[in-house]
Design an enzyme around this catalytic site. Sequence first.
Site, PDB file in Angstrom:
ATOM      1  N   ASP A  42     -18.506  61.170  -9.658  1.00 43.78           N
ATOM      2  CA  ASP A  42     -18.843  62.588  -9.524  1.00 43.78           C
ATOM      3  C   ASP A  42     -18.206  63.092  -8.227  1.00 43.78           C
ATOM      4  O   ASP A  42     -17.938  62.305  -7.321  1.00 43.78           O
ATOM      5  CB  ASP A  42     -20.372  62.782  -9.463  1.00 43.78           C
ATOM      6  CG  ASP A  42     -20.816  64.166  -9.926  1.00 43.78           C
ATOM      7  OD1 ASP A  42     -21.450  64.256 -11.001  1.00 43.78           O
ATOM      8  OD2 ASP A  42     -20.505  65.154  -9.223  1.00 43.78           O
ATOM      9  N   ASP A  68     -13.026  62.882  -7.992  1.00 44.56           N
ATOM     10  CA  ASP A  68     -12.796  64.165  -8.670  1.00 44.56           C
ATOM     11  C   ASP A  68     -11.931  63.909  -9.904  1.00 44.56           C
ATOM     12  O   ASP A  68     -10.821  63.370  -9.780  1.00 44.56           O
ATOM     13  CB  ASP A  68     -12.079  65.104  -7.684  1.00 44.56           C
ATOM     14  CG  ASP A  68     -11.928  66.523  -8.211  1.00 44.56           C
ATOM     15  OD1 ASP A  68     -11.861  66.717  -9.438  1.00 44.56           O
ATOM     16  OD2 ASP A  68     -11.857  67.440  -7.368  1.00 44.56           O
ATOM     17  N   VAL A  69     -12.411  64.308 -11.063  1.00 47.27           N
ATOM     18  CA  VAL A  69     -11.639  64.035 -12.289  1.00 47.27           C
ATOM     19  C   VAL A  69     -10.324  64.821 -12.337  1.00 47.27           C
ATOM     20  O   VAL A  69      -9.471  64.543 -13.168  1.00 47.27           O
ATOM     21  CB  VAL A  69     -12.443  64.312 -13.589  1.00 47.27           C
ATOM     22  CG1 VAL A  69     -13.656  63.407 -13.682  1.00 47.27           C
ATOM     23  CG2 VAL A  69     -12.809  65.774 -13.734  1.00 47.27           C
ATOM     24  N   TYR A 159     -13.774  78.500 -20.576  1.00 44.11           N
ATOM     25  CA  TYR A 159     -14.661  77.414 -21.022  1.00 44.11           C
ATOM     26  C   TYR A 159     -14.493  77.181 -22.520  1.00 44.11           C
ATOM     27  O   TYR A 159     -14.380  76.037 -22.972  1.00 44.11           O
ATOM     28  CB  TYR A 159     -16.106  77.764 -20.681  1.00 44.11           C
ATOM     29  CG  TYR A 159     -17.125  76.664 -20.929  1.00 44.11           C
ATOM     30  CD1 TYR A 159     -17.384  75.694 -19.965  1.00 44.11           C
ATOM     31  CD2 TYR A 159     -17.850  76.606 -22.120  1.00 44.11           C
ATOM     32  CE1 TYR A 159     -18.330  74.696 -20.178  1.00 44.11           C
ATOM     33  CE2 TYR A 159     -18.800  75.621 -22.344  1.00 44.11           C
ATOM     34  CZ  TYR A 159     -19.041  74.666 -21.366  1.00 44.11           C
ATOM     35  OH  TYR A 159     -19.980  73.683 -21.585  1.00 44.11           O
ATOM     36  N   LYS A 163     -13.142  73.727 -24.072  1.00 46.65           N
ATOM     37  CA  LYS A 163     -14.010  72.891 -24.918  1.00 46.65           C
ATOM     38  C   LYS A 163     -13.472  72.781 -26.347  1.00 46.65           C
ATOM     39  O   LYS A 163     -13.655  71.744 -26.995  1.00 46.65           O
ATOM     40  CB  LYS A 163     -15.441  73.439 -24.903  1.00 46.65           C
ATOM     41  CG  LYS A 163     -16.146  73.278 -23.550  1.00 46.65           C
ATOM     42  CD  LYS A 163     -16.291  71.816 -23.123  1.00 46.65           C
ATOM     43  CE  LYS A 163     -17.195  71.638 -21.919  1.00 46.65           C
ATOM     44  NZ  LYS A 163     -17.339  70.228 -21.495  1.00 46.65           N
TER      45      LYS A 163
HETATM   46  N1  LIG Z   1     -26.141  72.140 -19.776  1.00 52.82           N
HETATM   47  C1  LIG Z   1     -25.759  72.708 -20.905  1.00 52.82           C
HETATM   48  O1  LIG Z   1     -26.428  73.615 -21.437  1.00 52.82           O
HETATM   49  C2  LIG Z   1     -24.490  72.234 -21.594  1.00 52.82           C
HETATM   50  C3  LIG Z   1     -24.233  72.691 -22.903  1.00 52.82           C
HETATM   51  C4  LIG Z   1     -23.084  72.265 -23.554  1.00 52.82           C
HETATM   52  C5  LIG Z   1     -22.218  71.395 -22.924  1.00 52.82           C
HETATM   53  N2  LIG Z   1     -22.492  70.968 -21.665  1.00 52.82           N
HETATM   54  C6  LIG Z   1     -21.532  70.048 -21.047  1.00 52.82           C
HETATM   55  O2  LIG Z   1     -22.196  68.909 -20.581  1.00 52.82           O
HETATM   56  C7  LIG Z   1     -21.422  68.315 -19.545  1.00 52.82           C
HETATM   57  C8  LIG Z   1     -22.340  67.935 -18.400  1.00 52.82           C
HETATM   58  O3  LIG Z   1     -22.842  69.122 -17.802  1.00 52.82           O
HETATM   59  P1  LIG Z   1     -24.344  69.264 -17.316  1.00 52.82           P
HETATM   60  O4  LIG Z   1     -24.967  70.322 -18.143  1.00 52.82           O
HETATM   61  O5  LIG Z   1     -24.984  67.941 -17.200  1.00 52.82           O
HETATM   62  O6  LIG Z   1     -24.087  69.928 -15.874  1.00 52.82           O
HETATM   63  P2  LIG Z   1     -24.399  69.438 -14.393  1.00 52.82           P
HETATM   64  O7  LIG Z   1     -23.811  70.481 -13.518  1.00 52.82           O
HETATM   65  O8  LIG Z   1     -25.845  69.142 -14.242  1.00 52.82           O
HETATM   66  O9  LIG Z   1     -23.563  68.091 -14.290  1.00 52.82           O
HETATM   67  C9  LIG Z   1     -22.163  68.094 -14.284  1.00 52.82           C
HETATM   68  C10 LIG Z   1     -21.691  67.134 -13.213  1.00 52.82           C
HETATM   69  O10 LIG Z   1     -20.242  67.120 -13.239  1.00 52.82           O
HETATM   70  C11 LIG Z   1     -19.823  67.048 -11.894  1.00 52.82           C
HETATM   71  N3  LIG Z   1     -18.467  67.515 -11.747  1.00 52.82           N
HETATM   72  C12 LIG Z   1     -18.028  68.796 -11.754  1.00 52.82           C
HETATM   73  N4  LIG Z   1     -16.728  68.830 -11.512  1.00 52.82           N
HETATM   74  C13 LIG Z   1     -16.329  67.558 -11.350  1.00 52.82           C
HETATM   75  C14 LIG Z   1     -15.079  66.954 -11.064  1.00 52.82           C
HETATM   76  N5  LIG Z   1     -13.977  67.695 -10.855  1.00 52.82           N
HETATM   77  N6  LIG Z   1     -15.014  65.596 -10.977  1.00 52.82           N
HETATM   78  C15 LIG Z   1     -16.123  64.847 -11.141  1.00 52.82           C
HETATM   79  N7  LIG Z   1     -17.336  65.370 -11.392  1.00 52.82           N
HETATM   80  C16 LIG Z   1     -17.426  66.706 -11.500  1.00 52.82           C
HETATM   81  C17 LIG Z   1     -20.813  67.926 -11.137  1.00 52.82           C
HETATM   82  O11 LIG Z   1     -20.786  67.653  -9.741  1.00 52.82           O
HETATM   83  C18 LIG Z   1     -22.117  67.563 -11.798  1.00 52.82           C
HETATM   84  O12 LIG Z   1     -22.761  66.505 -11.137  1.00 52.82           O
HETATM   85  C19 LIG Z   1     -20.350  69.334 -19.181  1.00 52.82           C
HETATM   86  O13 LIG Z   1     -19.112  68.934 -19.722  1.00 52.82           O
HETATM   87  C20 LIG Z   1     -20.836  70.602 -19.833  1.00 52.82           C
HETATM   88  O14 LIG Z   1     -19.776  71.481 -20.149  1.00 52.82           O
HETATM   89  C21 LIG Z   1     -23.604  71.369 -20.995  1.00 52.82           C
END
Ligand SMILES: NC(=O)c1ccc[n+]([C@@H]2O[C@H](COP(=O)([O-])OP(=O)(O)OC[C@H]3O[C@@H](n4cnc5c(N)ncnc54)[C@H](O)[C@@H]3O)[C@@H](O)[C@H]2O)c1
Length: 255
Positions: A42, A68-69, A159, A163
């Site tokens: 992360d 960082d990805v 986004y 996606k």
């Molecule tokens: N929460 C929702 O409602 C939801 C719905 C659909 C899809 N998603 C997807 O689920 C996945 C996880 O998101 P989440 O909801 O757990 O959010 P979150 O923000 O709680 O977790 C995402 C994590 O990714 C990390 N991150 C961001 N950029 C990064 C990078 N460049 N390199 C490494 N780490 C990085 C952040 O620091 C964070 O810890 C995402 O791909 C998001 O698009 C979430």
Amino acid sequence: MSEHITGRYEGKVALVTGAGSGIGRAVVLRLATEGASVVGCDVDADGLAGTGKLLSDRGQHANLVTADVTSQSDMDGLVAALPGGRIDLLANVAGIMDYFLPVTELDDETWDRVLAVNLTGPMRLCRAVLPLMRAAGGGAVVNVSSIGGLTGSVAGSAYVAAKHGLIGLTRSVAFLYAEDGIRTTAVCPGGVATNIGRTAVPRVPWAFGRLEKSFGRAVRTADPDEIATLVAWLGSDEAVNVNGAVITSDGGFTS
Ligand SMILES: NC(=O)c1ccc[n+]([C@@H]2O[C@H](COP(=O)([O-])OP(=O)(O)OC[C@H]3O[C@@H](n4cnc5c(N)ncnc54)[C@H](O)[C@@H]3O)[C@@H](O)[C@H]2O)c1
């Protein structure tokens, strides 16, 4: 988190991005509970420390790396950290939102960052680990997309494009590497209670107003572990016949 300890991941290695929060953290906890040796990354070091604390409270451990990805060198370092150069599951979970920006108000910086994190990062990790999986005779990739990968009505243009692109990447990898024993799938969550709100502050009222009309279709908000259970199943041998599938977990939002 419900405690279904199956041992499905005993002796297996998993790489999880976004491990410091939300769904990625839940995936790390679940895979560790099921016996995996987990490498998690992360950008948020504090978030990773929180995940590490939750693991240690349960008597578990993972190799949590600040990375960082969007950085090729960070990803090279992460792959080098895989124990024995082995990987059974890549879970591309890290993602950010796009402030619900419509394309007419979309700045290049937001577009570039959202595409870099949500699409280019997963591509680079696939590119890095697929040779290891091929050499080992198989593996699994699970990409966390979104219902924003299936519809234009829940996020901004960047986004939604990223996606949808991740689903295209999933299908391409699924087809091209199936004969190597590699299965690649995508999960499309609806609303999940996480910290993603940081990049979800709406910036253009008229566009958000239009998107908001679709949010009324949401039936429930999921717990991150409800998505992690699906990721863990898709990555396990129980899903041996599931490849190229795009599976929603949205409580019926898109039904
Ligand atoms: N929460 C929702 O409602 C939801 C719905 C659909 C899809 N998603 C997807 O689920 C996945 C996880 O998101 P989440 O909801 O757990 O959010 P979150 O923000 O709680 O977790 C995402 C994590 O990714 C990390 N991150 C961001 N950029 C990064 C990078 N460049 N390199 C490494 N780490 C990085 C952040 O620091 C964070 O810890 C995402 O791909 C998001 O698009 C979430």
